[in-house]
Design an enzyme around this catalytic site. Sequence first.
Site, PDB file in Angstrom:
ATOM      1  N   CYS A 115       0.892  -0.802   0.213  1.00 16.79           N
ATOM      2  CA  CYS A 115       0.114   0.705  -0.115  1.00 16.79           C
ATOM      3  C   CYS A 115       0.818   1.019  -0.105  1.00 16.79           C
ATOM      4  O   CYS A 115       2.004   1.907  -0.552  1.00 16.79           O
ATOM      5  CB  CYS A 115      -1.157  -0.166   1.199  1.00 16.79           C
ATOM      6  SG  CYS A 115      -2.514   1.054   0.408  1.00 16.79           S
ATOM      7  N   HIS A 169      -4.077  -5.042  -0.416  1.00 14.70           N
ATOM      8  CA  HIS A 169      -3.121  -5.376   1.019  1.00 14.70           C
ATOM      9  C   HIS A 169      -3.179  -6.781   0.272  1.00 14.70           C
ATOM     10  O   HIS A 169      -3.985  -7.473   1.153  1.00 14.70           O
ATOM     11  CB  HIS A 169      -3.986  -5.306   2.378  1.00 14.70           C
ATOM     12  CG  HIS A 169      -3.910  -3.233   2.658  1.00 14.70           C
ATOM     13  ND1 HIS A 169      -2.370  -3.250   3.519  1.00 14.70           N
ATOM     14  CD2 HIS A 169      -4.683  -3.222   1.807  1.00 14.70           C
ATOM     15  CE1 HIS A 169      -2.727  -2.043   3.805  1.00 14.70           C
ATOM     16  NE2 HIS A 169      -3.936  -1.346   2.552  1.00 14.70           N
ATOM     17  N   GLU A 209      -2.511  -9.094   2.949  1.00  8.23           N
ATOM     18  CA  GLU A 209      -2.535  -9.861   4.570  1.00  8.23           C
ATOM     19  C   GLU A 209      -3.830  -9.709   4.636  1.00  8.23           C
ATOM     20  O   GLU A 209      -4.391 -10.073   5.034  1.00  8.23           O
ATOM     21  CB  GLU A 209      -2.208  -8.973   5.479  1.00  8.23           C
ATOM     22  CG  GLU A 209      -2.259  -7.342   5.933  1.00  8.23           C
ATOM     23  CD  GLU A 209      -2.125  -6.266   4.872  1.00  8.23           C
ATOM     24  OE1 GLU A 209      -1.956  -5.692   5.284  1.00  8.23           O
ATOM     25  OE2 GLU A 209      -1.303  -6.896   4.049  1.00  8.23           O
TER      26      GLU A 209
END
Length: 221
Positions: free
Chosen positions: A95, A201, A203
């Site tokens: 990001c 993202h 994750e």
Amino acid sequence: MTATSSASVALIDYGSGNLRSAAKAVERAAQEAGRHGLAVTVTADPGAIARADRIILPGVGAFADCMGGLLAVDGLKDALEEAVIRRGQPFLGICVGMQLMAREGREHGVHPGLGWIDAVVERLVPADPALKIPHMGWNELVLDQADHPLLAGIEAGSHVYFVHSYGLKVGDPALLKAHADYAGSIPALVGRDNLAGTQFHPEKSQATGLKLIANFLAWTP
């Protein structure tokens, strides 16, 4: 066969980013890939970062705030330059961590970035007024260079999770590995040499994100 590794991954703690979530995702990706000896460390220690085998730079918030936070940690920028630019250790920006690789960010003024890639960071301007900014939620990946090692095993159209109002404008098209279509074409994965960055993202991107992280852990540029 189960892979083992004594390698280390440093997630940089400079006051920006969901470090717990990112660290858990790296640990899970490593476990699923059989890399049980991988040491995952969240750290702001320049020495540990300079010695790390792989480096991840998360980031959320405004470009200038993130860059300021990085510069505020004494020796951190020099450690990054040593590990990533001079020693060529694999690097992943997430990001705003990806955006910091650019020459400059144009959010609330013009602010210098790390200058590692030929790109600037500009506000997203959708042609369709029905599209809201920030760009938030799931979007499909369009693979521009499907043979990039970080995209191994990831299919075109895979969904990943975005939260951002600004994006990269790349000067060199070769940097673009994957994009998403929202406010025009949004670079989703960029890279050169040992550098890579995701606007989304990983994750938060479930199986696709874990696969990309696992690919990063195996990457030998």
